[in-house]
Design a protein around this motif. Structure first.
Motif, PDB file in Angstrom:
ATOM      1  N   LYS A 242       0.692  -1.134   0.079  1.00  0.00           N
ATOM      2  CA  LYS A 242       0.060  -0.125   0.162  1.00  0.00           C
ATOM      3  C   LYS A 242       0.924   1.324   0.014  1.00  0.00           C
ATOM      4  O   LYS A 242       0.550   2.356  -0.679  1.00  0.00           O
ATOM      5  CB  LYS A 242      -1.223   0.108   1.469  1.00  0.00           C
TER       6      LYS A 242
ATOM      7  N   GLN B 211       0.355   4.128  -2.979  1.00  0.00           N
ATOM      8  CA  GLN B 211       0.128   5.608  -2.518  1.00  0.00           C
ATOM      9  C   GLN B 211       1.106   6.549  -3.017  1.00  0.00           C
ATOM     10  O   GLN B 211       0.859   7.596  -3.537  1.00  0.00           O
ATOM     11  CB  GLN B 211       0.047   5.780  -0.906  1.00  0.00           C
TER      12      GLN B 211
ATOM     13  N   ASP C  87      -8.736   5.523   1.971  1.00  0.00           N
ATOM     14  CA  ASP C  87      -7.525   5.989   1.348  1.00  0.00           C
ATOM     15  C   ASP C  87      -7.632   6.732  -0.002  1.00  0.00           C
ATOM     16  O   ASP C  87      -7.064   7.794  -0.364  1.00  0.00           O
ATOM     17  CB  ASP C  87      -6.511   5.185   1.393  1.00  0.00           C
TER      18      ASP C  87
ATOM     19  N   ARG D 149      -9.368  10.059   0.416  1.00  0.00           N
ATOM     20  CA  ARG D 149      -8.640  11.104   0.819  1.00  0.00           C
ATOM     21  C   ARG D 149      -7.255  11.640   0.033  1.00  0.00           C
ATOM     22  O   ARG D 149      -7.293  12.899  -0.078  1.00  0.00           O
ATOM     23  CB  ARG D 149      -7.551  10.319   2.111  1.00  0.00           C
TER      24      ARG D 149
END
Length: 241
Positions: free
Chosen positions: A87, A91, A118, A121
Motif C-alpha cells: 500500500k 500511494q 485512502d 483522501r
C-alpha cells in the motif's frame, strides 16, 4: 484486432480508449492507437503492479502526454484486496499520477478496490492542492466513495458489473449520480455483460451495458448513448479534438 474494431463500430461504439497498465508496455499499446482511427490510449502503473515496476514519476507520464492520441492517465489508484502489503508504494505511485494529471489537464483513470477511504483522501488532498479531472473506472465501490467522487466533480464509469443480476446495489449507486457524470466501459477482457458473461469482453459489448444504464436512469437508449458520448467528450477532451 480489426474484427474487434469492426464489431465495435457496428454496435455504435465510435471511439475507444485502450489502457496500458505497465509503462514498459506503452509502445505496444500506443501502436494500437496509432493503427486504428477512433482508438486512443492511456498509460500508467496499475496499483496491483506498483511493487513490481520501477516507481513512476510525474515527469515520466507527462512526457507521454505529447502524443496526440494519449488522452488519459492510468490506470492508477489503490488495490488492497490482493496487494495490501504494497500500500505504501501504491500511494506514492498514485500521487505521482495525480501530479501528472494536474500538470497536463488529462483525466486520471482510477482503479480502487478495498481502499475506499485512502482513495477518497488522496483524491481530496490532490484537488485541494490543484484541480484535475478523473473517472472512477469500473466503479464497484461503496456509496460514500461515489459521493466523494461526484462532489469533487469526477465521473463514474459503468462496466459489465452493473448488468449482473446481483448488482442492484451498484445500480442504485449509479442511479443516485448525475447523468452528466456517467460513462460506460468494458474493462476488457474481463466482466463481459450477459449474454456473454464468462467470455472475453470487447468494446462492442459496451452497447449492452449502455442498455442497462438507460434503464437505470429511466431513459431511452438513444438518449442515454448521446449523453454518455457527451460526457466522454467533456472528460476526454483530447479525443474529441
Amino acid at each position: 484486432m480489426p474484427d474487434v474494431i469492426a464489431r465495435a463500430r457496428a454496435a455504435g461504439v465510435t471511439r475507444m480508449v485502450t489502457i496500458c497498465t505497465r509503462l514498459r508496455s506503452e509502445p505496444q499499446v500506443r501502436a494500437i492507437a496509432e493503427r486504428f482511427e477512433g482508438v486512443y490510449y492511456a498509460a500508467g502503473t496499475h496499483p496491483m503492479s506498483a511493487h513490481e515496476e520501477p516507481l513512476v514519476s510525474a515527469e515520466d507520464i507527462i512526457a507521454l502526454a505529447a502524443h496526440p492520441k494519449f488522452v488519459g492517465i492510468g490506470e492508477t489508484g489503490l488495490d488492497y484486496h490482493y496487494t495490501a502489503d504494497s500500500k505504501e508504494i501504491q500511494q506514492r505511485s498514485f500521487r505521482a499520477h495525480v501530479e501528472a494529471a494536474q500538470e497536463t489537464g488529462l483525466p486520471l483513470i482510477i482503479h480502487t478496490r478495498d481502499a475506499d477511504e485512502d482513495t477518497a483522501r488522496i483524491l481530496t488532498e490532490g484537488m485541494k492542492a490543484r484541480p484535475f479531472t478523473c473517472v472512477m473506472h469500473c466503479f464497484s465501490s461503496g456509496a460514500a466513495l461515489a459521493r466523494t467522487a461526484i462532489n469533487l466533480g469526477f465521473y463514474l464509469s459503468m462496466s459489465g458489473i452493473a448488468t449482473f443480476p446481483k448488482s442492484q446495489e451498484i445500480r442504485d449507486i449509479f442511479a443516485a449520480a448525475p447523468i452528466d457524470r456517467i460513462l460506460t466501459e468494458t474493462d476488457s477482457p474481463y466482466l463481459a455483460p450477459p449474454p456473454h458473461r464468462g467470455r472475453r469482453n470487447e468494446p462492442a459489448y459496451t452497447a449492452l451495458t449502455a442498455q442497462v444504464g438507460a434503464k437505470v436512469f429511466g431513459m431511452d437508449y438513444a438518449d442515454f448513448a448521446a449523453q454518455t458520448r457527451a460526457n466522454f467528450d467533456r472528460l476526454f477532451w483530447k479525443a474529441r479534438a
